[in-house]
Design a protein around this motif. Structure first.
Motif, PDB file in Angstrom:
ATOM      1  N   SER A  10      43.408  27.095  50.422  1.00 52.95           N
ATOM      2  CA  SER A  10      44.480  27.100  51.408  1.00 52.95           C
ATOM      3  C   SER A  10      43.974  26.427  52.675  1.00 52.95           C
ATOM      4  N   ARG A  11      44.896  26.060  53.543  1.00 56.19           N
ATOM      5  CA  ARG A  11      44.529  25.535  54.865  1.00 56.19           C
ATOM      6  C   ARG A  11      44.401  26.669  55.870  1.00 56.19           C
ATOM      7  N   LEU A  12      44.979  27.821  55.549  1.00 60.77           N
ATOM      8  CA  LEU A  12      45.034  28.949  56.474  1.00 60.77           C
ATOM      9  C   LEU A  12      43.924  29.945  56.156  1.00 60.77           C
ATOM     10  N   HIS A  13      43.197  30.346  57.202  1.00 55.60           N
ATOM     11  CA  HIS A  13      42.053  31.251  57.016  1.00 55.60           C
ATOM     12  C   HIS A  13      42.076  32.349  58.071  1.00 55.60           C
ATOM     13  N   LEU A  14      41.800  33.568  57.638  1.00 58.58           N
ATOM     14  CA  LEU A  14      41.789  34.748  58.492  1.00 58.58           C
ATOM     15  C   LEU A  14      40.372  35.047  58.966  1.00 58.58           C
ATOM     16  N   ASN A  15      40.227  35.322  60.242  1.00 57.76           N
ATOM     17  CA  ASN A  15      38.954  35.743  60.815  1.00 57.76           C
ATOM     18  C   ASN A  15      38.814  37.241  60.544  1.00 57.76           C
ATOM     19  N   THR A  16      38.019  37.626  59.563  1.00 57.57           N
ATOM     20  CA  THR A  16      37.918  39.039  59.198  1.00 57.57           C
ATOM     21  C   THR A  16      36.981  39.815  60.111  1.00 57.57           C
ATOM     22  N   ASP A  17      36.212  39.142  60.919  1.00 53.26           N
ATOM     23  CA  ASP A  17      35.266  39.790  61.824  1.00 53.26           C
ATOM     24  C   ASP A  17      35.461  39.229  63.223  1.00 53.26           C
ATOM     25  N   PHE A  18      36.620  39.483  63.800  1.00 53.51           N
ATOM     26  CA  PHE A  18      37.053  38.884  65.062  1.00 53.51           C
ATOM     27  C   PHE A  18      36.284  39.500  66.232  1.00 53.51           C
ATOM     28  N   ARG A  19      35.510  38.677  66.920  1.00 46.55           N
ATOM     29  CA  ARG A  19      34.857  39.099  68.162  1.00 46.55           C
ATOM     30  C   ARG A  19      35.788  38.717  69.302  1.00 46.55           C
ATOM     31  N   PHE A  20      36.577  39.668  69.726  1.00 42.27           N
ATOM     32  CA  PHE A  20      37.576  39.404  70.765  1.00 42.27           C
ATOM     33  C   PHE A  20      36.931  38.891  72.051  1.00 42.27           C
ATOM     34  N   ASN A  21      35.688  39.316  72.303  1.00 39.59           N
ATOM     35  CA  ASN A  21      35.047  38.935  73.552  1.00 39.59           C
ATOM     36  C   ASN A  21      34.219  37.655  73.452  1.00 39.59           C
ATOM     37  N   SER A  22      34.371  36.916  72.363  1.00 38.27           N
ATOM     38  CA  SER A  22      33.712  35.608  72.294  1.00 38.27           C
ATOM     39  C   SER A  22      34.474  34.588  71.449  1.00 38.27           C
ATOM     40  N   GLN A  23      35.367  35.027  70.577  1.00 37.51           N
ATOM     41  CA  GLN A  23      36.114  34.107  69.718  1.00 37.51           C
ATOM     42  C   GLN A  23      37.574  34.036  70.161  1.00 37.51           C
ATOM     43  N   SER A  24      38.216  32.930  69.835  1.00 33.15           N
ATOM     44  CA  SER A  24      39.582  32.722  70.302  1.00 33.15           C
ATOM     45  C   SER A  24      40.646  32.798  69.214  1.00 33.15           C
ATOM     46  N   LEU A  25      40.283  32.656  67.952  1.00 36.13           N
ATOM     47  CA  LEU A  25      41.280  32.556  66.882  1.00 36.13           C
ATOM     48  C   LEU A  25      41.248  33.733  65.915  1.00 36.13           C
ATOM     49  N   ALA A  26      42.423  34.272  65.640  1.00 34.92           N
ATOM     50  CA  ALA A  26      42.577  35.264  64.579  1.00 34.92           C
ATOM     51  C   ALA A  26      42.745  34.554  63.239  1.00 34.92           C
ATOM     52  N   PHE A  27      43.467  33.444  63.263  1.00 31.18           N
ATOM     53  CA  PHE A  27      43.692  32.602  62.089  1.00 31.18           C
ATOM     54  C   PHE A  27      43.368  31.164  62.454  1.00 31.18           C
ATOM     55  N   ALA A  28      42.858  30.417  61.505  1.00 33.52           N
ATOM     56  CA  ALA A  28      42.590  28.997  61.722  1.00 33.52           C
ATOM     57  C   ALA A  28      43.213  28.191  60.592  1.00 33.52           C
ATOM     58  N   ILE A  29      43.571  26.963  60.927  1.00 34.43           N
ATOM     59  CA  ILE A  29      44.083  26.030  59.918  1.00 34.43           C
ATOM     60  C   ILE A  29      43.095  24.878  59.808  1.00 34.43           C
ATOM     61  N   THR A  30      42.710  24.576  58.576  1.00 36.71           N
ATOM     62  CA  THR A  30      41.854  23.424  58.333  1.00 36.71           C
ATOM     63  C   THR A  30      42.721  22.212  58.005  1.00 36.71           C
ATOM     64  N   LYS A  31      42.162  21.036  58.199  1.00 38.77           N
ATOM     65  CA  LYS A  31      42.905  19.811  57.919  1.00 38.77           C
ATOM     66  C   LYS A  31      43.301  19.734  56.444  1.00 38.77           C
ATOM     67  N   ASP A  32      42.366  20.066  55.589  1.00 35.70           N
ATOM     68  CA  ASP A  32      42.600  20.057  54.142  1.00 35.70           C
ATOM     69  C   ASP A  32      42.419  21.459  53.593  1.00 35.70           C
ATOM     70  N   GLU A  33      42.965  21.692  52.420  1.00 31.74           N
ATOM     71  CA  GLU A  33      42.761  22.986  51.762  1.00 31.74           C
ATOM     72  C   GLU A  33      41.278  23.186  51.488  1.00 31.74           C
ATOM     73  N   SER A  34      40.832  24.425  51.610  1.00 28.16           N
ATOM     74  CA  SER A  34      39.442  24.751  51.305  1.00 28.16           C
ATOM     75  C   SER A  34      39.388  26.176  50.768  1.00 28.16           C
ATOM     76  N   ILE A  35      38.264  26.506  50.194  1.00 31.91           N
ATOM     77  CA  ILE A  35      38.042  27.854  49.685  1.00 31.91           C
ATOM     78  C   ILE A  35      37.380  28.635  50.808  1.00 31.91           C
ATOM     79  N   GLY A  36      37.962  29.737  51.162  1.00 34.27           N
ATOM     80  CA  GLY A  36      37.417  30.544  52.245  1.00 34.27           C
ATOM     81  C   GLY A  36      36.152  31.263  51.826  1.00 34.27           C
TER      82      GLY A  36
END
Length: 171
Positions: A10-36
């Motif tokens: 998929s192009r859509l990926h979930l951040n399963t270990d979200f560091r709210f105090n250093s990371q900005s994205l809960a979900f990211a989209i890649t240009k091409d489909e990839s295996i998470g």
């Protein structure tokens, strides 16, 4: 087994270990489909338009609030979601949007995909996140009192950013 794993691309990926105090994205989209992987597993939607809508929603204040609310917060400033919990996230249903709304979502995404969000704990002062929130309210949720809703969203961003389990002591 290879085919089964390949089918999860998929192009859509979930951040399963979200560091709210250093990371900005809960979900990211890649240009091409990839295996998470373990930290960024794939989140499979029916089509690319739905990927975009899910990403926009999940990185808005309402999406991040949903993530924070449902996440395991055993460490301040961090939230974890297991892959089995992914389906429990509150997500705007992209299938319910009108074609014009989907078109606007793609347009917003294309116009802003090179811009950056601040780390999530700086949500109160993140102008890009405020712009995304306004888009979500206006074009995806069609709120009737846009000006009032924008003000309420600013209050929500402020309160979320001040929450110790969200900011992890960083202000």
């Amino acid at each position: 087994r290879r085919d089964r794993i390949g089918a999860t691309r998929s192009r859509l990926h979930l951040n399963t270990d979200f560091r709210f105090n250093s990371q900005s994205l809960a979900f990211a989209i890649t240009k091409d489909e990839s295996i998470g992987g373990r930290a960024w597993p794939t989140f499979k939607m029916k089509n690319a338009d739905q990927d975009i809508i899910a990403s926009l929603w999940c990185n808005s204040t309402l999406g991040i609030l949903s993530y924070w609310w449902g996440a395991n917060k055993s460490q301040d400033g961090r939230g974890s979601i297991t892959t089995t919990q992914m389906a429990k996230l509150t997500l705007l249903d992209p299938r319910k949007l009108k074609p014009a709304q989907t078109k606007e979502a793609k347009k917003f995404f294309d116009n802003n995909k090179g811009k950056s969000f601040l780390p999530a704990h700086q949500i109160k002062v993140d102008t890009m996140r405020a712009e995304l929130d306004e888009f979500v309210l206006r074009d995806l949720l069609n709120v009737s009192d846009l000006a009032g809703s924008i003000k309420k969203m600013a209050v929500l961003r402020s309160k979320l950013g001040e929450e110790p389990s969200f900011n992890g002591g960083k202000v």
